[in-house]
Design an enzyme around this catalytic site. Sequence first.
Site, PDB file in Angstrom:
ATOM      1  CB  SER A  76      -1.039  -0.021   1.258  1.00  0.00           C
ATOM      2  OG  SER A  76      -0.130   0.522   2.308  1.00  0.00           O
ATOM      3  CG  ASP A  77       1.501   5.807  -1.335  1.00  0.00           C
ATOM      4  OD1 ASP A  77       2.355   5.989  -0.484  1.00  0.00           O
ATOM      5  OD2 ASP A  77       1.373   6.573  -2.219  1.00  0.00           O
TER       6      ASP A  77
END
Length: 143
Positions: A76-77
């Site tokens: 994920s960011d």
Amino acid sequence: MGYSYPSTGGDRSPALIPKILCVNTFFPRFGAALKAGAHTVMVNSSEVNGIPGHANGYLLKDVLRGELGLQGFVVSDWMDIKKLVGVHHVAANEKEATRIAILAGIDMSMVPSDYSFSNLLLELAQEREVPASRIDEAVQVLG
């Protein structure tokens, strides 16, 4: 995918990308990166065609892993799984956001010093809301 093509030109802005442009322009770039040896992909913080990147099973599983052949890791960011609740409004709470993200194809949540993703994923597995096979798949790319 689509981070470089936001409709407003701003960071973390939604992107509207016709399918033909995805197929002819964006997908080949990711395919080339994978063929060149990339083993990790970070997910777009925003939405592509109205679907948050961290909930987009089509892009993460069907295209990235299926069509393009990613054998590696999807991360994920920064805190973006949590944003499925307050920003994108596709999950009622962080536990539901975690379930949506892991089933969409996210392997790891990038949030240092916060273990809520791991704790919630353990709960979801114990409740059989996330199959153990999906967790096995996510950690096998690390081995």
